[in-house]
Design a protein around this motif. Structure first.
Motif, PDB file in Angstrom:
ATOM      1  N   HIS A  12     -14.080 -11.847  -4.665  1.00 26.90           N
ATOM      2  CA  HIS A  12     -14.337 -11.000  -3.099  1.00 26.90           C
ATOM      3  C   HIS A  12     -14.013 -11.993  -2.342  1.00 26.90           C
ATOM      4  N   TYR A  13     -14.098 -12.212  -0.736  1.00 25.94           N
ATOM      5  CA  TYR A  13     -14.233 -13.241   0.156  1.00 25.94           C
ATOM      6  C   TYR A  13     -15.377 -12.118   1.366  1.00 25.94           C
ATOM      7  N   ASP A  14     -15.681 -12.816   1.724  1.00 26.36           N
ATOM      8  CA  ASP A  14     -16.370 -12.312   2.935  1.00 26.36           C
ATOM      9  C   ASP A  14     -15.784 -11.436   4.363  1.00 26.36           C
ATOM     10  N   PRO A  43      -3.672 -21.002  -4.774  1.00 23.83           N
ATOM     11  CA  PRO A  43      -3.965 -20.808  -6.378  1.00 23.83           C
ATOM     12  C   PRO A  43      -5.721 -20.203  -6.115  1.00 23.83           C
ATOM     13  N   LYS A  44      -5.531 -19.506  -7.517  1.00 17.11           N
ATOM     14  CA  LYS A  44      -6.961 -18.796  -7.274  1.00 17.11           C
ATOM     15  C   LYS A  44      -7.315 -18.543  -8.659  1.00 17.11           C
ATOM     16  N   PRO A  45      -6.773 -19.682  -9.559  1.00 17.99           N
ATOM     17  CA  PRO A  45      -6.908 -19.679 -11.254  1.00 17.99           C
ATOM     18  C   PRO A  45      -7.842 -19.487 -11.778  1.00 17.99           C
ATOM     19  N   TYR A  54      -2.968 -10.496 -11.668  1.00 17.30           N
ATOM     20  CA  TYR A  54      -3.124  -9.834 -10.654  1.00 17.30           C
ATOM     21  C   TYR A  54      -4.789 -10.298 -10.171  1.00 17.30           C
ATOM     22  N   ARG A  55      -3.772 -10.824  -8.469  1.00 13.42           N
ATOM     23  CA  ARG A  55      -4.484 -11.355  -7.294  1.00 13.42           C
ATOM     24  C   ARG A  55      -5.028 -10.771  -6.278  1.00 13.42           C
ATOM     25  N   LYS A  56      -4.671  -9.630  -6.358  1.00 10.65           N
ATOM     26  CA  LYS A  56      -5.305  -9.193  -4.845  1.00 10.65           C
ATOM     27  C   LYS A  56      -7.135  -8.743  -4.737  1.00 10.65           C
ATOM     28  N   ILE A  57      -7.572  -9.296  -4.093  1.00 14.09           N
ATOM     29  CA  ILE A  57      -9.276  -8.622  -3.883  1.00 14.09           C
ATOM     30  C   ILE A  57      -9.691  -7.674  -2.925  1.00 14.09           C
ATOM     31  N   PRO A  58     -10.575  -7.118  -3.597  1.00 17.27           N
ATOM     32  CA  PRO A  58     -11.381  -7.196  -4.572  1.00 17.27           C
ATOM     33  C   PRO A  58     -11.499  -7.163  -6.299  1.00 17.27           C
ATOM     34  N   CYS A  68      -9.544  -3.713 -11.465  1.00 20.18           N
ATOM     35  CA  CYS A  68      -8.604  -4.263 -10.143  1.00 20.18           C
ATOM     36  C   CYS A  68      -8.386  -3.065  -9.033  1.00 20.18           C
ATOM     37  N   ASP A  69      -8.243  -3.414  -7.928  1.00 20.46           N
ATOM     38  CA  ASP A  69      -8.444  -1.711  -7.038  1.00 20.46           C
ATOM     39  C   ASP A  69      -9.483  -1.362  -6.594  1.00 20.46           C
ATOM     40  N   THR A  70      -9.604  -1.125  -5.408  1.00 22.34           N
ATOM     41  CA  THR A  70     -10.472  -0.317  -4.862  1.00 22.34           C
ATOM     42  C   THR A  70     -10.781   1.016  -5.487  1.00 22.34           C
ATOM     43  N   GLN A  71      -9.755   1.482  -5.239  1.00 20.88           N
ATOM     44  CA  GLN A  71      -9.381   2.653  -5.819  1.00 20.88           C
ATOM     45  C   GLN A  71      -9.854   2.861  -7.248  1.00 20.88           C
ATOM     46  N   ASP A 266       3.537  -1.676  -3.417  1.00 26.04           N
ATOM     47  CA  ASP A 266       3.858  -1.588  -2.384  1.00 26.04           C
ATOM     48  C   ASP A 266       4.036  -3.000  -2.421  1.00 26.04           C
ATOM     49  N   TYR A 267       2.572  -3.837  -2.629  1.00 19.07           N
ATOM     50  CA  TYR A 267       2.787  -5.610  -2.546  1.00 19.07           C
ATOM     51  C   TYR A 267       2.019  -6.338  -2.754  1.00 19.07           C
ATOM     52  N   GLY A 268       1.922  -7.318  -3.310  1.00 18.97           N
ATOM     53  CA  GLY A 268       1.505  -8.374  -3.970  1.00 18.97           C
ATOM     54  C   GLY A 268       2.446  -7.427  -5.743  1.00 18.97           C
TER      55      GLY A 268
HETATM   56  N1  LIG Z   1      -4.658  -1.920  -2.907  1.00 18.99           N
HETATM   57  C1  LIG Z   1      -5.448  -2.528  -3.181  1.00 18.99           C
HETATM   58  C2  LIG Z   1      -5.283  -3.628  -1.785  1.00 18.99           C
HETATM   59  C3  LIG Z   1      -6.203  -5.107  -1.789  1.00 18.99           C
HETATM   60  C4  LIG Z   1      -5.084  -6.194  -1.249  1.00 18.99           C
HETATM   61  O1  LIG Z   1      -4.510  -5.827   0.164  1.00 18.99           O
HETATM   62  N2  LIG Z   1      -6.953  -6.982  -0.909  1.00 18.99           N
HETATM   63  C5  LIG Z   1      -6.156  -8.171   0.529  1.00 18.99           C
HETATM   64  C6  LIG Z   1      -7.813  -8.935   0.975  1.00 18.99           C
HETATM   65  S1  LIG Z   1      -8.566  -7.464   1.863  1.00 18.99           S
HETATM   66  C7  LIG Z   1      -5.655  -9.104  -0.321  1.00 18.99           C
HETATM   67  O2  LIG Z   1      -5.894  -8.975  -1.696  1.00 18.99           O
HETATM   68  N3  LIG Z   1      -4.960  -9.754   0.234  1.00 18.99           N
HETATM   69  C8  LIG Z   1      -4.331 -11.124   0.020  1.00 18.99           C
HETATM   70  C9  LIG Z   1      -5.033 -12.076  -1.054  1.00 18.99           C
HETATM   71  O3  LIG Z   1      -6.645 -12.004  -1.042  1.00 18.99           O
HETATM   72  O4  LIG Z   1      -4.860 -12.903  -1.761  1.00 18.99           O
HETATM   73  C10 LIG Z   1      -6.944  -2.270  -3.144  1.00 18.99           C
HETATM   74  O5  LIG Z   1      -7.125  -0.805  -3.179  1.00 18.99           O
HETATM   75  O6  LIG Z   1      -8.086  -3.179  -4.011  1.00 18.99           O
END
Ligand SMILES: N[C@@H](CCC(=O)N[C@@H](CS)C(=O)NCC(=O)O)C(=O)O
Length: 311
Positions: A12-14, A43-45, A54-58, A68-71, A266-268
């Motif tokens: 994650h990040y804060d 980048p997030k190697p 998959y690049r999204k956080i957390p 992956c994904d908060t759900q 959706d995105y990412g």
């Molecule tokens: N559907 C995803 C959405 C996650 C999301 O959009 N996270 C943001 C950060 S809060 C993100 O990844 N932003 C782009 C990034 O950090 O690279 C979930 O529920 O985990």
């Protein structure tokens, strides 16, 4: 803390709002977890070695299993640590549906107000990164124009929360905090961290403000820092605990061994490819190999993700 190979490792990040959703769930369940700090932009190697792109956080890791994904992270937490449950006050599953409101409509209102009012202060590298993530220009002028409309959208949704709390219940579904609370709360926290204009709007809702204080008091469980390299070493040394499982009602006949590509709807939308291990109405797990982490199993929710069978 105990055995790191079976511990919760949370990437994650804060200031990540979606991470705050899960951190509060850790608090509700009183969990111990390791925090691995990931970059805010690509980048997030180390992350993508683990997730296959998959690049999204957390992202949550337990050994060689990557969620992956908060759900899906909440679903896995609920399965592994059922007490106290996130499903409170007669809610058995609608909290998932509520996430579609909070993670999309409510989140979009929060984002528009945050970047519409703080847009000029956002640095170029962040803007360029988010343009790639969203697949459209990060247009701060347009965002500024949208702020008045979005304030109305936010206020209307805050009013839903206020109305739900009018009978002085401590949490959205009654006496205990659960999935409805974590879903709604992180959006308000995000606004408070960054956007004074949005904060002023929230402060007008007395019950909501009191409810936020109660959620804040729950805390985040017990957090211990871990380096990215250590997390990858743990994945490499571990073996996934996910067993092959066929879903006989799978609408497209997907089965273990099939090569599939998965992407967010959706995105990412970065595609993640691998070999299907298990699937159900709600989840899908694929196996991948990466030189840095060896074999890992990556888990996704079904709602919000597309699965395409490779020819
Ligand atoms: N559907 C995803 C959405 C996650 C999301 O959009 N996270 C943001 C950060 S809060 C993100 O990844 N932003 C782009 C990034 O950090 O690279 C979930 O529920 O985990």
């Amino acid at each position: 803390m105990t055995d790191k190979s079976t511990a919760i490792i949370f990437h994650h990040y804060d200031i990540s709002p979606f991470s705050e959703k899960v951190r509060v769930a850790f608090g509700i369940k009183g969990l111990d977890w390791y925090a691995v700090e990931q970059p805010v932009i690509m980048p997030k190697p180390e992350l993508t070695a683990l997730t296959g792109g998959y690049r999204k956080i957390p992202v949550m890791q337990i050994g060689a299993d990557v969620y992956c994904d908060t759900q899906l992270i909440l679903a896995e937490l609920e399965q592994r640590f059922p007490t106290p449950s996130l499903f409170v006050g007669g809610d058995h599953a609608l909290g998932w549906g509520l996430g579609m409101w909070t993670d999309r409509t409510l989140f979009q209102a929060a984002v528009a107000i945050i970047f519409g009012s703080a847009g000029d202060a956002v640095d170029v590298a962040f803007k360029q990164d988010r343009e790639k993530l969203m697949g459209r220009p990060f247009d701060t002028e347009q965002m500024k124009t949208a702020v008045p409309v979005m304030k109305e959208q936010l206020r209307a949704q805050l009013d839903w929360l206020e109305t739900q709390l009018t009978d002085k219940r401590p949490y959205l579904m009654g006496d205990q905090a659960g999935i409805a609370d974590v879903n709604a709360y992180y959006n308000l926290a995000f606004i408070r961290w960054i956007a004074p204009e949005g904060t002023q709007l929230i402060d007008k809702f007395n019950e909501v403000t009191r409810w936020e204080s109660r959620i804040k008091a729950i805390g985040h469980g017990q957090r211990t820092e871990m380096s990215r390299e250590e997390a990858l070493d743990i994945a490499k040394a571990a073996t996934s605990t996910e067993l092959p499982r066929q879903d006989h009602d799978e609408p497209n006949g997907l089965k273990p061994g099939d090569r599939v590509t998965i992407m967010a709807d959706d995105y990412g939308r970065d595609p993640i490819s691998g070999e299907l291990v298990s699937s159900s109405a709600q989840r899908i797990a694929i196996k991948r190999n990466d030189p840095r982490v060896a074999d890992v199993t990556i888990h996704f929710p079904r709602v919000g993700f597309w699965v395409i069978k490779q020819a």
